[in-house]
Design a protein around this motif. Structure first.
Motif, PDB file in Angstrom:
ATOM      1  N   GLU A 134       0.827  -1.217   0.000  1.00 31.37           N
ATOM      2  CA  GLU A 134       0.000   0.000   0.000  1.00 31.37           C
ATOM      3  C   GLU A 134       0.860   1.266   0.000  1.00 31.37           C
ATOM      4  N   SER A 135       2.052   1.202   0.595  1.00 28.57           N
ATOM      5  CA  SER A 135       2.875   2.399   0.732  1.00 28.57           C
ATOM      6  C   SER A 135       3.693   2.709  -0.522  1.00 28.57           C
ATOM      7  N   LEU A 136       3.689   1.812  -1.506  1.00 27.80           N
ATOM      8  CA  LEU A 136       4.474   2.020  -2.718  1.00 27.80           C
ATOM      9  C   LEU A 136       3.728   2.911  -3.709  1.00 27.80           C
ATOM     10  N   PRO A 137       4.458   3.670  -4.519  1.00 33.29           N
ATOM     11  CA  PRO A 137       3.786   4.456  -5.558  1.00 33.29           C
ATOM     12  C   PRO A 137       3.145   3.523  -6.583  1.00 33.29           C
ATOM     13  N   TYR A 138       2.014   3.940  -7.113  1.00 34.72           N
ATOM     14  CA  TYR A 138       1.270   3.065  -8.017  1.00 34.72           C
ATOM     15  C   TYR A 138       0.612   3.867  -9.134  1.00 34.72           C
ATOM     16  N   THR A 139       0.125   3.135 -10.117  1.00 36.89           N
ATOM     17  CA  THR A 139      -0.680   3.688 -11.194  1.00 36.89           C
ATOM     18  C   THR A 139      -1.977   2.903 -11.237  1.00 36.89           C
ATOM     19  N   ASP A 140      -3.109   3.604 -11.221  1.00 33.68           N
ATOM     20  CA  ASP A 140      -4.406   2.925 -11.225  1.00 33.68           C
ATOM     21  C   ASP A 140      -4.643   2.202 -12.543  1.00 33.68           C
ATOM     22  N   ALA A 141      -5.239   1.017 -12.447  1.00 35.26           N
ATOM     23  CA  ALA A 141      -5.588   0.269 -13.645  1.00 35.26           C
ATOM     24  C   ALA A 141      -7.082   0.004 -13.702  1.00 35.26           C
ATOM     25  N   ASP A 142      -7.806   0.404 -12.650  1.00 36.62           N
ATOM     26  CA  ASP A 142      -9.252   0.186 -12.578  1.00 36.62           C
ATOM     27  C   ASP A 142      -9.952   1.299 -13.362  1.00 36.62           C
ATOM     28  N   PRO A 143     -10.685   0.955 -14.441  1.00 30.36           N
ATOM     29  CA  PRO A 143     -11.330   2.018 -15.232  1.00 30.36           C
ATOM     30  C   PRO A 143     -12.400   2.766 -14.440  1.00 30.36           C
ATOM     31  N   ALA A 144     -13.103   2.107 -13.538  1.00 27.23           N
ATOM     32  CA  ALA A 144     -14.138   2.785 -12.748  1.00 27.23           C
ATOM     33  C   ALA A 144     -13.511   3.839 -11.840  1.00 27.23           C
TER      34      ALA A 144
END
Length: 160
Positions: A134-144
């Protein structure tokens, strides 16, 4: 003044005779140690540093999921002259998909860890090492979620 007193003996079968001190004297000697040698309960998993410095290699070349790091070895020539050699780990920056949270996470992992992710799953491997995904940087992949964010006043999604 130890546990065992050894004295020379005149018998032909054995050269020395051994007399043991009473157990109470021994236990009194170690009574002052108290609880320094008490058995510890289950050891908590080691937490992995997930700050930006460690993710981008400032903590050294080390896999975030397996903990693999370089090995000291030798290069041996034909004449058997040996020189020190550092055998590095095959580390790659990899954008890994986390299906439970529907996001991409950027990790620095070894290629063998990449194969293990395919076998065990990302969450299982992170749980074994104590890595907080959870603490890592991320990119959303959920279209909603991508549709929902601009309506709530959120800026552009985070990128690695």
């Amino acid at each position: 003044p130890g546990l065992v007193d050894v004295a020379p003996h005149n018998d032909t079968m054995s050269a020395f005779s051994v007399t043991l001190k009473p157990v109470m004297q021994v236990t009194r000697q170690f009574a002052s140690l108290g609880s320094t040698f008490t058995k510890k309960s289950a050891v908590a998993p080691v937490k992995v540093d997930t700050t930006t410095k460690s993710i981008h290699g400032m903590s050294g070349r080390k896999c975030m999921l397996t903990g693999k790091k370089a090995n000291n070895g030798w290069t041996v020539s034909f004449s058997h002259i040996r020189n020190k050699k550092l055998q590095g780990v095959n580390l790659q920056y990899k954008r890994v998909y986390w299906p439970e949270k529907q996001r991409y996470i950027r990790l620095r992992i070894s290629t063998s860890a990449l194969k293990s992710i395919n076998k065990l799953g990302l969450e299982e491997m992170a749980q074994r090492v104590g890595l907080d995904l959870e603490s890592l940087p991320y990119t959303d992949a959920d279209p909603a979620r991508k549709e929902w964010l601009p309506g709530k006043g959120a800026g552009a999604p985070k990128k690695n």
